[in-house]
Motif scaffolding. Structure first.
Motif, PDB file in Angstrom:
ATOM      1  N   HIS A  52      -3.566  -1.109  -4.403  1.00  0.00           N
ATOM      2  CA  HIS A  52      -4.687  -1.848  -3.816  1.00  0.00           C
ATOM      3  C   HIS A  52      -5.759  -2.061  -4.878  1.00  0.00           C
ATOM      4  N   HIS A  54     -10.296  -2.899  -5.237  1.00  0.00           N
ATOM      5  CA  HIS A  54     -11.587  -2.952  -4.548  1.00  0.00           C
ATOM      6  C   HIS A  54     -12.449  -4.031  -5.189  1.00  0.00           C
ATOM      7  N   GLN A  58     -14.451   1.236  -7.544  1.00  0.00           N
ATOM      8  CA  GLN A  58     -14.434   2.485  -6.772  1.00  0.00           C
ATOM      9  C   GLN A  58     -14.560   3.676  -7.711  1.00  0.00           C
ATOM     10  N   HIS A  93      -4.571  -0.400  -8.384  1.00  0.00           N
ATOM     11  CA  HIS A  93      -4.353   1.023  -8.657  1.00  0.00           C
ATOM     12  C   HIS A  93      -3.869   1.727  -7.398  1.00  0.00           C
TER      13      HIS A  93
HETATM   14 MN    MN Z   1      -8.795   2.937  -4.454  1.00  0.00          MN
END
Ligand code: MN
Length: 134
Positions: A52, A54, A58, A93
């Motif tokens: 996924h 962000h 993150q 990641h």
């Molecule tokens: Mn993450």
């Protein structure tokens, strides 16, 4: 000052995680302009997120156990309690527990302008990808 009521621990959805992962929400936006989200994640040995990214990045802070984290195209990295990893905006990641240890981390990130685009979920991390030596 508000003291928050305790919220129930929730099991994370299998569409986005492999293995047993539990989540405790800690912080979320309450007032216009706020973006911060903080959650405590607990992973059983072998459990991990799917791939996924962000939208605004993150920060992950390991509070217990042994974590395995990997960015797309990079080596798998092992983190121990007290260590912090930062994933830049848009970097694909995954993060999870080592194969033989529980892991707990704090996940800290900002809501995107459209909260639905804060996290983009992708395919699961295969056993072959997970087991790669670091
Ligand atoms: Mn993450």
């Amino acid at each position: 000052m508000d003291i928050d009521p305790r919220t129930p621990t929730v099991k994370n959805p299998p569409e986005r995680f492999t293995g047993d992962v539990w989540l405790d929400p800690i912080a979320a936006p309450r007032t216009d302009g706020q973006r911060m989200i903080v959650a405590k994640g607990r992973f059983a040995p072998g459990a991990r997120t799917a791939w996924h990214s962000h939208a605004l990045g993150q920060t992950l802070h390991v509070t217990q156990g042994i974590a395995w984290v990997q960015a797309r195209g990079g080596d798998r990295v092992e983190l121990h309690a007290g260590q912090t990893a930062y994933c830049p905006p848009g970097e694909e990641h995954w993060h999870g527990a080592a194969s033989d240890s529980f892991m707990e981390h704090l996940a800290m990130f900002d809501n995107a302008d459209d909260p639905d685009t804060t996290t983009t979920w992708l395919e699961h991390v295969t056993d072959e990808q997970y087991d790669l030596p670091s």
